[in-house]
Scaffold this active site. Structure first.
Site, PDB file in Angstrom:
ATOM      1  N   LYS A 199       2.944   8.796  19.356  1.00 52.08           N
ATOM      2  CA  LYS A 199       1.521   8.818  19.721  1.00 52.08           C
ATOM      3  C   LYS A 199       1.295   7.926  20.950  1.00 52.08           C
ATOM      4  O   LYS A 199       2.014   6.941  21.151  1.00 52.08           O
ATOM      5  CB  LYS A 199       0.653   8.286  18.576  1.00 52.08           C
ATOM      6  CG  LYS A 199       0.466   9.273  17.429  1.00 52.08           C
ATOM      7  CD  LYS A 199      -0.540   8.700  16.432  1.00 52.08           C
ATOM      8  CE  LYS A 199      -0.658   9.569  15.198  1.00 52.08           C
ATOM      9  NZ  LYS A 199      -1.455   8.906  14.154  1.00 52.08           N
TER      10      LYS A 199
ATOM     11  N   HIS B  44     -13.351  10.213  12.341  1.00 54.17           N
ATOM     12  CA  HIS B  44     -13.705   9.441  11.147  1.00 54.17           C
ATOM     13  C   HIS B  44     -13.647   7.941  11.417  1.00 54.17           C
ATOM     14  O   HIS B  44     -14.586   7.189  11.158  1.00 54.17           O
ATOM     15  CB  HIS B  44     -12.718   9.826  10.041  1.00 54.17           C
ATOM     16  CG  HIS B  44     -12.824   9.004   8.802  1.00 54.17           C
ATOM     17  ND1 HIS B  44     -13.876   9.119   7.932  1.00 54.17           N
ATOM     18  CD2 HIS B  44     -12.015   8.043   8.297  1.00 54.17           C
ATOM     19  CE1 HIS B  44     -13.701   8.261   6.941  1.00 54.17           C
ATOM     20  NE2 HIS B  44     -12.584   7.594   7.140  1.00 54.17           N
TER      21      HIS B  44
ATOM     22  N   LYS C  45       0.873  -1.181   0.000  1.00 52.43           N
ATOM     23  CA  LYS C  45       0.000   0.000   0.000  1.00 52.43           C
ATOM     24  C   LYS C  45       0.902   1.220   0.000  1.00 52.43           C
ATOM     25  O   LYS C  45       1.837   1.300   0.815  1.00 52.43           O
ATOM     26  CB  LYS C  45      -0.907   0.016   1.224  1.00 52.43           C
ATOM     27  CG  LYS C  45      -1.799   1.264   1.257  1.00 52.43           C
ATOM     28  CD  LYS C  45      -2.905   1.159   2.279  1.00 52.43           C
ATOM     29  CE  LYS C  45      -2.471   1.606   3.639  1.00 52.43           C
ATOM     30  NZ  LYS C  45      -3.619   1.765   4.571  1.00 52.43           N
TER      31      LYS C  45
ATOM     32  N   SER D  10      -5.933  10.487  17.796  1.00 55.11           N
ATOM     33  CA  SER D  10      -4.604  10.838  17.282  1.00 55.11           C
ATOM     34  C   SER D  10      -3.770  11.479  18.387  1.00 55.11           C
ATOM     35  O   SER D  10      -2.925  12.328  18.115  1.00 55.11           O
ATOM     36  CB  SER D  10      -4.748  11.775  16.085  1.00 55.11           C
ATOM     37  OG  SER D  10      -5.634  12.825  16.403  1.00 55.11           O
TER      38      SER D  10
ATOM     39  N   GLY E 288      -3.347  -2.569  18.162  1.00 50.96           N
ATOM     40  CA  GLY E 288      -3.565  -2.689  16.707  1.00 50.96           C
ATOM     41  C   GLY E 288      -2.806  -1.602  15.976  1.00 50.96           C
ATOM     42  O   GLY E 288      -3.210  -0.439  15.964  1.00 50.96           O
TER      43      GLY E 288
ATOM     44  N   MET F 171      -6.261   1.389  19.058  1.00 50.91           N
ATOM     45  CA  MET F 171      -6.161   1.412  17.598  1.00 50.91           C
ATOM     46  C   MET F 171      -5.579   2.703  17.038  1.00 50.91           C
ATOM     47  O   MET F 171      -5.259   2.781  15.857  1.00 50.91           O
ATOM     48  CB  MET F 171      -7.560   1.209  16.993  1.00 50.91           C
ATOM     49  CG  MET F 171      -8.247  -0.074  17.414  1.00 50.91           C
ATOM     50  SD  MET F 171      -7.295  -1.561  17.067  1.00 50.91           S
ATOM     51  CE  MET F 171      -7.160  -1.495  15.293  1.00 50.91           C
ATOM     52  N   GLY F 172      -5.456   3.745  17.855  1.00 47.79           N
ATOM     53  CA  GLY F 172      -5.060   5.046  17.307  1.00 47.79           C
ATOM     54  C   GLY F 172      -3.556   5.209  17.131  1.00 47.79           C
ATOM     55  O   GLY F 172      -3.097   5.943  16.258  1.00 47.79           O
ATOM     56  N   THR F 173      -2.768   4.523  17.980  1.00 51.11           N
ATOM     57  CA  THR F 173      -1.318   4.738  17.964  1.00 51.11           C
ATOM     58  C   THR F 173      -0.666   3.907  16.875  1.00 51.11           C
ATOM     59  O   THR F 173      -0.562   2.687  16.989  1.00 51.11           O
ATOM     60  CB  THR F 173      -0.722   4.417  19.350  1.00 51.11           C
ATOM     61  OG1 THR F 173      -1.314   5.301  20.292  1.00 51.11           O
ATOM     62  CG2 THR F 173       0.780   4.603  19.355  1.00 51.11           C
TER      63      THR F 173
HETATM   64  P1  NAD Z   1      -9.753  12.014  13.032  1.00 50.65           P
HETATM   65  O1  NAD Z   1      -8.889  13.202  12.803  1.00 50.65           O
HETATM   66  O2  NAD Z   1     -11.030  11.884  12.295  1.00 50.65           O
HETATM   67  O3  NAD Z   1     -10.094  11.932  14.606  1.00 50.65           O
HETATM   68  C1  NAD Z   1      -9.126  12.176  15.586  1.00 50.65           C
HETATM   69  C2  NAD Z   1      -9.641  11.795  16.961  1.00 50.65           C
HETATM   70  O4  NAD Z   1      -8.611  12.036  17.927  1.00 50.65           O
HETATM   71  C3  NAD Z   1     -10.837  12.617  17.416  1.00 50.65           C
HETATM   72  O5  NAD Z   1     -11.665  11.809  18.226  1.00 50.65           O
HETATM   73  C4  NAD Z   1     -10.181  13.719  18.238  1.00 50.65           C
HETATM   74  O6  NAD Z   1     -11.070  14.312  19.159  1.00 50.65           O
HETATM   75  C5  NAD Z   1      -9.105  12.922  18.942  1.00 50.65           C
HETATM   76  N1  NAD Z   1      -8.020  13.757  19.439  1.00 50.65           N
HETATM   77  C6  NAD Z   1      -7.354  14.734  18.777  1.00 50.65           C
HETATM   78  N2  NAD Z   1      -6.430  15.289  19.589  1.00 50.65           N
HETATM   79  C7  NAD Z   1      -6.510  14.637  20.786  1.00 50.65           C
HETATM   80  C8  NAD Z   1      -5.816  14.738  22.026  1.00 50.65           C
HETATM   81  N3  NAD Z   1      -4.840  15.627  22.192  1.00 50.65           N
HETATM   82  N4  NAD Z   1      -6.165  13.894  23.026  1.00 50.65           N
HETATM   83  C9  NAD Z   1      -7.144  12.969  22.869  1.00 50.65           C
HETATM   84  N5  NAD Z   1      -7.837  12.847  21.724  1.00 50.65           N
HETATM   85  C10 NAD Z   1      -7.518  13.661  20.693  1.00 50.65           C
HETATM   86  O7  NAD Z   1      -8.802  10.759  12.795  1.00 50.65           O
HETATM   87  P2  NAD Z   1      -9.230   9.252  12.496  1.00 50.65           P
HETATM   88  O8  NAD Z   1      -9.228   9.036  11.031  1.00 50.65           O
HETATM   89  O9  NAD Z   1     -10.438   8.918  13.290  1.00 50.65           O
HETATM   90  O10 NAD Z   1      -7.963   8.462  13.080  1.00 50.65           O
HETATM   91  C11 NAD Z   1      -7.750   8.375  14.474  1.00 50.65           C
HETATM   92  C12 NAD Z   1      -6.377   7.770  14.725  1.00 50.65           C
HETATM   93  O11 NAD Z   1      -6.333   6.431  14.244  1.00 50.65           O
HETATM   94  C13 NAD Z   1      -5.218   8.491  14.035  1.00 50.65           C
HETATM   95  O12 NAD Z   1      -4.134   8.565  14.948  1.00 50.65           O
HETATM   96  C14 NAD Z   1      -4.854   7.570  12.875  1.00 50.65           C
HETATM   97  O13 NAD Z   1      -3.518   7.700  12.487  1.00 50.65           O
HETATM   98  C15 NAD Z   1      -5.135   6.230  13.523  1.00 50.65           C
HETATM   99  N6  NAD Z   1      -5.331   5.109  12.592  1.00 50.65           N
HETATM  100  C16 NAD Z   1      -4.788   3.920  12.950  1.00 50.65           C
HETATM  101  C17 NAD Z   1      -4.949   2.812  12.111  1.00 50.65           C
HETATM  102  C18 NAD Z   1      -4.384   1.485  12.519  1.00 50.65           C
HETATM  103  O14 NAD Z   1      -4.352   0.564  11.698  1.00 50.65           O
HETATM  104  N7  NAD Z   1      -4.002   1.296  13.745  1.00 50.65           N
HETATM  105  C19 NAD Z   1      -5.641   2.959  10.897  1.00 50.65           C
HETATM  106  C20 NAD Z   1      -6.230   4.186  10.586  1.00 50.65           C
HETATM  107  C21 NAD Z   1      -6.074   5.271  11.456  1.00 50.65           C
END
Ligand code: NAD
Length: 321
Positions: A226, A138, A67, A199, A292, A219-221
């Site tokens: 992060k 999202h 990818k 994020s 994850g 899942m976010g990190t």
């Molecule tokens: P997004 O920008 O739509 O949402 C971001 C989220 O993080 C929101 O809920 C926001 O309120 C919160 N946020 C922002 N700053 C913050 C802070 N300082 N403290 C706590 N929360 C905070 O992004 P998304 O598309 O929903 O993606 C979220 C995360 O998931 C991103 O870090 C992205 O890189 C990660 N992600 C991981 C995978 C994986 O396979 N693990 C895949 C896709 C996305």
């Protein structure tokens, strides 16, 4: 070569197909039938973009590819395009010839949601009733929608750093016919399953916000620096991951490894639970945590599934290449 454009993915790919593809490839990774190649991620010095490749080879599924893509922070304001952009390329493992080019944006959301769902299926208590969401962006809506299919949940609770975004996940709960309640972080103690998908670069969820027996999917990190949860929580939990090398370098476990709350050898590949070589959860009081990180093989698995579906329905574009 076949092309499956981004616009066709929503009509082709289902949550079930994504779940099956991800569960299978996690198992193949744990049996050493599939491996991810080192990730490349670079700031390109143009448009503030981060660009990179995640690739691998699944010998069991005969899926080879990568990818390519990343994050262009000004896309939306300048070009009315979403900021995350990716494309999956598949190659014939017998000859090296390019086989398919597949839009990767929606697939990324679906494969990420599938990963936390696979962890819930294999690690959450069977009687889990309350699911807690930390994050409401999202990706959170995809994670919640997929997770709700794994247990008979009766309630969704949520916390978000930006509370004005909580209606995004409330809508998903309402569509599923479930009550939603916004809570403070200590209120997460009511949850049997928690998904973190933010994020953030500093922890929100602390060890004492979590009750015994909870399953947490972090899942976010997915990048160095992060962090979503306190390292003490990883020290208390049995920690599983998609891939150990990513978990300790770019995943949630990076910080717990650094402050010695956790050792790399304590982290278990989720695929081992899927293929039966690890027992997974051993008691109703155990806290399980899935880190994850998002591996290339997940992307290849869902892209290969979507190519099959596109061919079956006659909507792939064939080019002589
Ligand atoms: P997004 O920008 O739509 O949402 C971001 C989220 O993080 C929101 O809920 C926001 O309120 C919160 N946020 C922002 N700053 C913050 C802070 N300082 N403290 C706590 N929360 C905070 O992004 P998304 O598309 O929903 O993606 C979220 C995360 O998931 C991103 O870090 C992205 O890189 C990660 N992600 C991981 C995978 C994986 O396979 N693990 C895949 C896709 C996305």
């Amino acid at each position: 070569m076949l092309i499956v454009p981004e616009r066709e993915i929503a009509n082709l790919m289902t949550r079930e197909a994504a779940f099956d593809a991800v569960e299978k490839v996690f198992a193949a990774m744990a049996s050493d039938d599939a491996r991810n190649f080192p990730v490349v991620r670079e700031a390109i010095g143009h448009e503030d973009a981060l660009y990179g490749f995640k690739g691998g080879f699944d010998r069991a599924g005969l899926t080879l590819g990568l990818k390519a893509g990343g994050y262009w922070p000004h896309n939306l304001e300048k070009h009315e395009l979403i900021n995350h952009q990716s494309t999956v390329f598949l190659f014939d493992p017998d000859t090296g010839r390019a086989k398919a080019m597949v839009g990767g944006n929606l697939l990324t959301a679906l494969r990420t949601a599938a990963a936390s769902s696979v962890s819930i299926k294999h690690l959450a208590r069977e009687d889990a009733k309350v699911i807690g969401m930390i994050g409401a962006g999202h990706q959170a809506t995809f994670q919640l929608r997929a997770a709700l299919e794994q247990r008979r949940f009766e309630k969704v609770i949520g916390w978000n750093y930006h509370p004005e975004m909580l209606p995004n996940i409330e809508k998903v709960a309402t569509e599923a016919g479930l009550p939603f309640e916004a809570v403070d972080l200590p209120g997460m103690a009511e949850a049997d399953v928690i998904i973190t998908i933010t994020s953030a670069f500093a922890p929100s969820l602390m060890a004492d916000h979590v009750s015994p027996g909870t399953h947490i999917a972090c899942m976010g990190t997915d990048t160095k620096g992060k962090q979503e949860v306190e390292t003490a929580l990883l020290g208390r939990a049995t920690v599983f991951t998609d891939e150990v090398a990513q978990s300790i370098s770019i995943g949630e476990a990076q910080h717990a490894i650094q402050d010695l709350s956790l050792r790399p050898e304590d982290i278990i590949q989720l695929g081992r639970v899927i293929n039966g070589s690890h027992e997974g959860r051993t008691s109703d009081d155990e806290i399980t945590l899935f880190d994850g990180t998002g591996v290339g093989l997940q992307d290849l698995a869902v892209a290969a599934a979507v190519v099959d579906l596109a061919v079956e329905k006659g909507i792939s574009i064939e080019v002589d290449f």
